[in-house]
Scaffold this motif. Structure first.
Motif, PDB file in Angstrom:
ATOM      1  N   UNK A  26      47.472  56.558  41.993  1.00 20.52           N
ATOM      2  CA  UNK A  26      46.688  57.727  42.424  1.00 20.52           C
ATOM      3  C   UNK A  26      46.073  57.480  43.799  1.00 20.52           C
ATOM      4  N   UNK A  27      45.465  56.312  43.955  1.00 23.54           N
ATOM      5  CA  UNK A  27      44.785  55.971  45.205  1.00 23.54           C
ATOM      6  C   UNK A  27      45.760  55.901  46.375  1.00 23.54           C
ATOM      7  N   UNK A  28      46.957  55.348  46.093  1.00 21.38           N
ATOM      8  CA  UNK A  28      47.949  55.188  47.164  1.00 21.38           C
ATOM      9  C   UNK A  28      48.729  56.462  47.452  1.00 21.38           C
ATOM     10  N   UNK A  29      48.628  57.435  46.574  1.00 26.56           N
ATOM     11  CA  UNK A  29      49.345  58.692  46.770  1.00 26.56           C
ATOM     12  C   UNK A  29      50.720  58.720  46.136  1.00 26.56           C
ATOM     13  N   UNK A  30      51.111  57.655  45.429  1.00 27.46           N
ATOM     14  CA  UNK A  30      52.425  57.635  44.780  1.00 27.46           C
ATOM     15  C   UNK A  30      52.500  58.662  43.657  1.00 27.46           C
ATOM     16  N   UNK A  31      51.386  58.883  42.985  1.00 27.20           N
ATOM     17  CA  UNK A  31      51.349  59.828  41.871  1.00 27.20           C
ATOM     18  C   UNK A  31      50.050  60.628  41.954  1.00 27.20           C
ATOM     19  N   UNK A  32      50.164  61.937  41.780  1.00 27.59           N
ATOM     20  CA  UNK A  32      48.981  62.790  41.864  1.00 27.59           C
ATOM     21  C   UNK A  32      48.415  63.077  40.484  1.00 27.59           C
TER      22      UNK A  32
END
Length: 410
Positions: A26-32
């Motif tokens: 979530x933090x890295x933007x890989x999964x919302x």
């Protein structure tokens, strides 16, 4: 898909990753993720999970696989049969067991009480002569305990496994020459001894004349089991047979603890009352404070420190401790005892461990499947079992493979 939004816990179980890994994604933007409108917890939209190939079955338009009917009577031998979860599931799929071996006397009594016509052979598997069944059985199955081998070379031979329970499983295969061999075990077998153990098992089955399908871990939640349980299956097809084996396709609907214990899609009535363990008074006071789906971190800080003792300062999640289940999620994997401090399985509403019949339902046993022995023995038998519905799914895959044969091989 049976929900508009999926919880952090559900997605972690589907992907076999930790909740912390999902938070990092979530933090890295890989999964919302989105936030639950009431409690603010992380939730996931199904469409956002399309990036994961292994979850593709959630989005295809094909209906769940229909049951297949056996073209003839397929006969099986099962070793390490326990309380009959695997055998019952295979029976539901249309397979007929001609011999079951188990060393635990209470489990043997369980098998005999429920299926008086089954040929239950109690005792040490190494004492059984399987040669009378040579050419007479289609399938040999067994949930052999995981044991390390002694490696003398790059490949392991049949005799190299002597002294292990896998050797006895392999010996039954060698003496009966079935069409298909199926071993089941815990997920950890894949990485046991850095993968050498499962590689050795594969080489032995190949030496005995079997083409081994790449071992696969099946998640029970995808096969009509309201429990986050995983089992590893190793399947060998006799090399002279021109048939394909495909592991069962996952179902789209994930069942919850409510489906297990209440009247609904799995059972026609609420779970029957039965005996069960109780918490000591001091523990019950602590567990009363834990909300559904919660664990020790939901306790007041002074109670956390008192309950966890030294573990409080060691770090890590320890999410099994002081854990209360939730109606709206599958149960955590059942253990051999329902009130172990490291793997707590508390009822979602009442402050007590699951009863025997609740345990059995979470493993998808029918309500009329009786368990013999003491209360602790019954819990152990159920906790060690292969979930019946998962076993039925494997049985259907076996029947589909055997149905490809135009005539019974010699």
């Amino acid at each position: 898909m049976n929900k508009k939004l999926l919880s952090l816990s559900e997605v972690a179980d589907m992907l076999s990753v930790s909740k912390e890994t999902l938070r990092r994604w979530d933090t890295s933007g890989k999964l919302n993720s989105v936030r639950h409108p009431v409690n603010g917890y992380r939730m996931y939209k199904p469409n956002d999970l399309k990036i994961f190939e292994q979850l593709g079955f959630l989005f295809d338009s094909k209906p769940d696989v229909k049951k297949v009917k056996a073209k003839r009577k397929y006969r099986t031998i099962e070793l390490f049969a326990g309380a009959g979860g695997l055998a019952l599931g295979l029976e539901k799929a249309g397979l007929s067991c001609v011999l079951l071996n188990e060393i635990d006397k209470n489990a043997c009594q369980t098998l005999r009480v429920n299926r008086p016509k089954w040929n239950v052979v109690e005792g040490d598997v190494s004492k059984i002569d399987f040669t009378p069944y040579a050419g007479e059985v289609d399938v040999v199955t067994g949930g052999f305990p995981c044991q390390a081998f002694s490696y003398a070379g790059k490949k392991l031979g049949f005799e190299d496994a002597r002294g292990t329970l896998f050797y006895e499983f392999a010996r039954a295969i060698k003496e009966t020459n079935p069409l298909i061999a199926v071993g089941e075990n815990v997920r950890g077998l894949l990485t046991h001894e850095n993968g050498k153990t499962v590689a050795g098992m594969t080489s032995i089955l190949e030496e005995l004349g079997y083409r081994v399908i790449p071992p696969q871990v099946l998640k029970a939640i995808f096969y009509n089991v309201p429990q986050k349980r995983e089992r590893l299956f190793i399947v060998g097809i006799r090399k002279d047979l021109n048939i394909n084996f495909e592991f069962p396709s996952p179902n789209k609907k994930i069942l919850t603890l409510k489906d297990a214990l209440k009247k609904g899609v799995l059972y026609d009535i609420d779970v029957p009352t039965s005996s069960g363990q109780k918490y000591p008074k001091d523990k019950a006071i602590v567990m009363d404070m834990v909300p559904p789906g919660g664990y020790w971190r939901d306790l007041p800080l002074p109670v956390q420190k008192s309950y966890m003792k030294n573990s409080f300062f060691l770090g890590g999640g320890k999410t099994g401790m002081a854990r209360r289940m939730s109606w709206d999620e599958p149960s955590l994997t059942l253990t051999c005892a329902p009130a172990q401090k490291q793997t707590e399985r508390c009822h979602p509403e009442e402050t007590r461990p699951f009863t025997v019949r609740e345990y059995a339902r979470i493993q998808t046993f029918p309500d009329d499947w009786a368990f013999a022995g003491s209360l602790s023995s019954q819990y152990k038998q159920i906790g060690n079992a292969v979930p019946v519905n998962l076993a039925e799914a494997i049985g259907q895959a076996i029947v589909s493979a055997l149905n490809q044969l135009t005539k019974k091989p010699t």
